[in-house]
Design an enzyme around this catalytic site. Structure first.
Site, mmCIF file in Angstrom:
data_model
loop_
_atom_site.group_PDB
_atom_site.id
_atom_site.type_symbol
_atom_site.label_atom_id
_atom_site.label_comp_id
_atom_site.label_asym_id
_atom_site.label_seq_id
_atom_site.Cartn_x
_atom_site.Cartn_y
_atom_site.Cartn_z
ATOM 1 N N PRO A 138 0.800 -1.233 0.000
ATOM 2 C CA PRO A 138 0.000 0.000 0.000
ATOM 3 C C PRO A 138 0.831 1.281 0.000
ATOM 4 O O PRO A 138 0.440 2.274 -0.618
ATOM 5 C CB PRO A 138 -0.861 -0.112 1.263
ATOM 6 C CG PRO A 138 -0.308 -1.228 2.064
ATOM 7 C CD PRO A 138 0.560 -2.066 1.182
ATOM 8 N N ASP A 139 1.983 1.270 0.679
ATOM 9 C CA ASP A 139 2.791 2.488 0.732
ATOM 10 C C ASP A 139 3.383 2.814 -0.638
ATOM 11 O O ASP A 139 3.321 3.945 -1.116
ATOM 12 C CB ASP A 139 3.931 2.340 1.753
ATOM 13 C CG ASP A 139 3.412 2.411 3.177
ATOM 14 O OD1 ASP A 139 2.244 2.832 3.344
ATOM 15 O OD2 ASP A 139 4.146 2.024 4.099
ATOM 16 N N ARG A 189 13.486 -16.669 -17.879
ATOM 17 C CA ARG A 189 12.102 -16.279 -17.588
ATOM 18 C C ARG A 189 11.302 -17.472 -17.076
ATOM 19 O O ARG A 189 10.449 -17.329 -16.203
ATOM 20 C CB ARG A 189 11.447 -15.708 -18.846
ATOM 21 C CG ARG A 189 12.053 -14.387 -19.311
ATOM 22 C CD ARG A 189 11.456 -13.979 -20.640
ATOM 23 N NE ARG A 189 12.000 -12.738 -21.179
ATOM 24 C CZ ARG A 189 13.089 -12.679 -21.946
ATOM 25 N NH1 ARG A 189 13.781 -13.754 -22.248
ATOM 26 N NH2 ARG A 189 13.486 -11.504 -22.419
ATOM 27 N N ASN A 221 6.347 -12.466 -16.367
ATOM 28 C CA ASN A 221 7.076 -13.578 -16.986
ATOM 29 C C ASN A 221 6.989 -14.877 -16.198
ATOM 30 O O ASN A 221 6.855 -14.820 -14.971
ATOM 31 C CB ASN A 221 8.557 -13.196 -17.117
ATOM 32 C CG ASN A 221 8.835 -12.478 -18.418
ATOM 33 O OD1 ASN A 221 8.277 -12.814 -19.448
ATOM 34 N ND2 ASN A 221 9.714 -11.475 -18.351
ATOM 35 N N ASP A 249 10.489 -7.942 -28.231
ATOM 36 C CA ASP A 249 11.644 -8.535 -28.939
ATOM 37 C C ASP A 249 11.689 -7.994 -30.380
ATOM 38 O O ASP A 249 12.762 -7.708 -30.917
ATOM 39 C CB ASP A 249 11.523 -10.058 -29.017
ATOM 40 C CG ASP A 249 11.115 -10.674 -27.692
ATOM 41 O OD1 ASP A 249 11.783 -11.597 -27.229
ATOM 42 O OD2 ASP A 249 10.110 -10.206 -27.121
ATOM 43 N N ARG A 252 13.131 -4.609 -30.444
ATOM 44 C CA ARG A 252 14.607 -4.667 -30.312
ATOM 45 C C ARG A 252 15.251 -5.048 -31.648
ATOM 46 O O ARG A 252 16.267 -4.480 -32.048
ATOM 47 C CB ARG A 252 14.978 -5.701 -29.239
ATOM 48 C CG ARG A 252 14.648 -5.242 -27.827
ATOM 49 C CD ARG A 252 14.791 -6.351 -26.799
ATOM 50 N NE ARG A 252 14.620 -5.831 -25.445
ATOM 51 C CZ ARG A 252 14.147 -6.525 -24.423
ATOM 52 N NH1 ARG A 252 13.785 -7.781 -24.576
ATOM 53 N NH2 ARG A 252 14.029 -5.977 -23.234
ATOM 54 N N HIS A 276 8.481 -15.615 -25.917
ATOM 55 C CA HIS A 276 9.207 -14.415 -25.481
ATOM 56 C C HIS A 276 10.309 -14.945 -24.572
ATOM 57 O O HIS A 276 10.135 -15.081 -23.366
ATOM 58 C CB HIS A 276 8.284 -13.457 -24.719
ATOM 59 C CG HIS A 276 9.037 -12.340 -24.042
ATOM 60 N ND1 HIS A 276 9.801 -11.434 -24.720
ATOM 61 C CD2 HIS A 276 9.143 -11.991 -22.725
ATOM 62 C CE1 HIS A 276 10.344 -10.582 -23.867
ATOM 63 N NE2 HIS A 276 9.969 -10.905 -22.647
HETATM 64 N N1 LIG Z 1 6.838 -9.593 -20.928
HETATM 65 C C1 LIG Z 1 7.858 -8.758 -20.972
HETATM 66 O O1 LIG Z 1 8.311 -8.379 -22.062
HETATM 67 C C2 LIG Z 1 8.453 -8.266 -19.695
HETATM 68 C C3 LIG Z 1 8.049 -8.827 -18.523
HETATM 69 N N2 LIG Z 1 8.601 -8.414 -17.348
HETATM 70 C C4 LIG Z 1 8.105 -9.075 -16.151
HETATM 71 O O2 LIG Z 1 7.237 -8.186 -15.454
HETATM 72 C C5 LIG Z 1 7.189 -8.582 -14.088
HETATM 73 C C6 LIG Z 1 7.370 -7.368 -13.199
HETATM 74 O O3 LIG Z 1 8.692 -6.879 -13.293
HETATM 75 P P1 LIG Z 1 9.113 -5.592 -12.443
HETATM 76 O O4 LIG Z 1 8.048 -4.566 -12.519
HETATM 77 O O5 LIG Z 1 10.489 -5.252 -12.853
HETATM 78 O O6 LIG Z 1 9.119 -6.209 -10.976
HETATM 79 P P2 LIG Z 1 8.958 -5.383 -9.610
HETATM 80 O O7 LIG Z 1 9.472 -6.274 -8.543
HETATM 81 O O8 LIG Z 1 9.537 -4.027 -9.767
HETATM 82 O O9 LIG Z 1 7.391 -5.199 -9.470
HETATM 83 C C7 LIG Z 1 6.525 -6.241 -9.189
HETATM 84 C C8 LIG Z 1 5.362 -5.645 -8.420
HETATM 85 O O10 LIG Z 1 4.370 -6.657 -8.237
HETATM 86 C C9 LIG Z 1 3.798 -6.440 -6.954
HETATM 87 N N3 LIG Z 1 3.083 -7.634 -6.524
HETATM 88 C C10 LIG Z 1 3.602 -8.775 -6.011
HETATM 89 N N4 LIG Z 1 2.593 -9.630 -5.720
HETATM 90 C C11 LIG Z 1 1.451 -9.015 -6.077
HETATM 91 C C12 LIG Z 1 0.079 -9.393 -6.025
HETATM 92 N N5 LIG Z 1 -0.328 -10.589 -5.554
HETATM 93 N N6 LIG Z 1 -0.849 -8.504 -6.442
HETATM 94 C C13 LIG Z 1 -0.490 -7.304 -6.926
HETATM 95 N N7 LIG Z 1 0.803 -6.892 -6.984
HETATM 96 C C14 LIG Z 1 1.744 -7.750 -6.570
HETATM 97 C C15 LIG Z 1 4.987 -6.077 -6.080
HETATM 98 O O11 LIG Z 1 4.578 -5.458 -4.875
HETATM 99 C C16 LIG Z 1 5.758 -5.150 -7.015
HETATM 100 O O12 LIG Z 1 5.372 -3.794 -6.848
HETATM 101 C C17 LIG Z 1 8.254 -9.671 -13.929
HETATM 102 O O13 LIG Z 1 7.661 -10.941 -13.987
HETATM 103 C C18 LIG Z 1 9.149 -9.442 -15.127
HETATM 104 O O14 LIG Z 1 9.878 -10.579 -15.484
HETATM 105 C C19 LIG Z 1 9.537 -7.433 -17.309
HETATM 106 C C20 LIG Z 1 9.951 -6.824 -18.454
HETATM 107 C C21 LIG Z 1 9.479 -7.213 -19.753
HETATM 108 C C1 LIG Z 2 12.531 -8.979 -18.777
HETATM 109 C C2 LIG Z 2 12.015 -9.256 -20.115
HETATM 110 O O1 LIG Z 2 11.261 -10.182 -20.332
HETATM 111 C C3 LIG Z 2 12.447 -8.433 -21.213
HETATM 112 O O2 LIG Z 2 12.885 -7.287 -21.025
HETATM 113 O O3 LIG Z 2 12.402 -8.910 -22.365
#
Ligand SMILES: NC(=O)C1=CN([C@@H]2O[C@H](COP(=O)(O)OP(=O)(O)OC[C@H]3O[C@@H](n4cnc5c(N)ncnc54)[C@H](O)[C@@H]3O)[C@@H](O)[C@H]2O)C=CC1
Ligand SMILES: CC(=O)C(=O)O
Length: 418
Positions: A138-139, A189, A221, A249, A252, A276
């Site tokens: 929440p914070d 991933r 992911n 991708d 990129r 991906h």
């Molecule tokens: N598909 C893609 O191309 C990409 C996917 N990702 C994926 O996105 C995801 C998030 O990455 P980041 O934002 O860097 O991680 P992060 O750790 O910065 O953020 C994750 C957030 O999810 C929240 N969270 C955890 N459990 C939760 C729940 N039950 N309900 C709601 N919120 C919850 C956390 O409090 C946190 O704020 C990862 O799985 C990462 O691998 C990241 C980049 C590209």
């Molecule tokens: C983290 C991830 O899935 C990406 O940047 O492609």
């Protein structure tokens, strides 16, 4: 191109640029013929016409908070009276708002690096009337919400809400899920799977309950398997569940090609499909630049290129995320733009083609089970409108089937019980 991107070319991500250069010494000037007469740049004048109605519309800027009555918790009226009714004089014979006017609401679950990059891109690109953030912290959630609200004077008018309670997402047109664990240094991933499946069991059901007609766009992911999990948990038709997949991708890939050819990446049509992740497939046979099919052009011009070089360029795309993660800990900006780009196509019914993770069974010879992976798909207000029938070589089709097998193998280890 180096002159334009000095910092980037000095970094290792663009070791692939050198590869491209080896591939195509004469390529840039062959595909894009230089003008015989170059014109000097003329000064560009921007004329801005601000109409009275625009000023009026902007002057209504206000952002609502759900966690408190207002972010400051205060009211301007004496004794806490709501002054909004007396602040504006009503106009005579005003009709109620048109019932056909669309109000677009997007919810973003997970206010981490990725969720916030997506949120801020949605705001700057004016894609929603209402933007909701959901997280378990929440914070962090309130801090992110306030930080965005404090930019209200510089942004298109958007109501920003934030809550740990999914009731706030009610009636969302699009729900974007970014919550979950992310990769640590060198981690694949697919390794994140079990942790994120457990989270999805808590996230997808309430989203569906409060927005039964929404479109689910999965980003967490491993995105392909989690899109499958979200589809199963939601009970939605497959057109309303998609993953951000290889839209990133492919961007990129287009960047690397454009950088070398010194063209705009938007003029490069190039798809990465499949997972991906590590088993993704580069569709070299269909790459074109400004309508010129690159490989057949090289062949016709008898310009030699090496297959290994193409493989190495694809490897550079696959390694991109690992490299950014090793440098800054996570990836965020590109996925933010990539997902906002998908949101625009869906909510504005753009009918554009994007490589995104869709239910792929039956397309391009993908069989063996229900699997989500990226294919070039047309997106619009109905979600996934169809899969594009582009020509793949036998080898590309085989690689796509191998990629599907990789995802299915991982999926089969999951006991979803759905
Ligand atoms: N598909 C893609 O191309 C990409 C996917 N990702 C994926 O996105 C995801 C998030 O990455 P980041 O934002 O860097 O991680 P992060 O750790 O910065 O953020 C994750 C957030 O999810 C929240 N969270 C955890 N459990 C939760 C729940 N039950 N309900 C709601 N919120 C919850 C956390 O409090 C946190 O704020 C990862 O799985 C990462 O691998 C990241 C980049 C590209
Ligand atoms: C983290 C991830 O899935 C990406 O940047 O492609």
């Amino acid at each position: 191109m180096e002159g334009n991107l000095p910092n980037q070319t000095s970094c290792s991500p663009l070791h692939s640029t050198a590869l491209l250069r080896r591939l195509s010494v004469p390529l840039s000037s062959d595909i894009i013929k230089p003008l015989t007469l170059s014109l000097s740049r003329t000064s560009t004048e921007t004329h801005k016409h601000i109409s009275i109605s625009n000023i009026h519309r902007k002057s209504k800027t206000a952002i609502t908070v759900t966690m408190h009555k207002s972010s400051s918790g205060s009211s301007l009226g004496p004794g806490g009276l709501d002054l909004t009714q007396s602040f504006f004089k009503p106009i005579s014979s005003a009709a109620p708002p048109s019932p056909t006017k669309r109000h677009t609401k997007i919810s973003v679950v997970g206010a981490g690096n990725v969720g916030m990059a997506i949120a801020q891109t949605i705001l700057t690109q004016d894609l929603a009337d209402e933007l909701v953030l959901i997280d378990v912290n929440p914070d962090k959630l309130r801090g992110e919400m306030l930080d965005l609200q404090h930019a209200a004077a510089f942004l298109p008018r958007t109501k920003i809400l934030a809550s740990v309670d999914y009731a706030v997402t009610v009636g969302s047109d699009l729900c974007i899920v970014t919550a979950g664990a992310r990769q640590t240094l060198g981690e694949s991933r697919l390794n994140l799977l079990q942790r994120n499946v457990a989270l999805f069991r808590k996230i997808i059901p309430p989203l569906v309950k409060f927005s039964p007609d929404t479109i689910l766009l999965i980003v967490s992911n491993p995105v392909d398997v989690l899109t499958h999990v979200a589809w199963k948990l939601s009970g939605f038709p497959s057109n309303r569940v998609l993953g951000s997949g290889t839209n990133l991708d492919s961007s990129r890939f287009r960047f690397l090609i454009a950088d070398h050819l010194d063209v705009n990446a938007q003029d490069v049509q190039a798809y990465i499909v499949g997972e991906h992740g590590d088993s993704s497939v580069a569709l070299w046979s269909s790459i074109s630049v400004g309508g010129v099919p690159v490989l057949s052009f090289l062949e016709k011009q008898e310009i030699a290129y090496e297959k290994e070089t193409l493989e190495e360029i694809h490897k550079a795309v696959v390694d991109s995320a690992y490299e950014v993660i090793s440098l800054k800990g996570y990836t965020s900006w590109a996925i933010g733009y990539s997902v906002a780009n998908l949101a625009r196509s869906i909510l504005r019914d753009q009918r554009k083609i994007h490589p995104v993770s869709v239910l792929a069974k039956g397309f391009y010879g993908v069989e063996g089970g229900e699997v989500f992976l990226s294919l070039p798909a047309q997106l619009g207000r109905g979600g996934v409108l169809g899969v594009t029938n582009i020509h793949l070589t036998d080898e590309e089709e085989q690689r796509l089937r191998d990629s599907a097998r990789t995802i299915l193998d991982v999926q089969s280890q999951l006991n979803l019980g759905i």
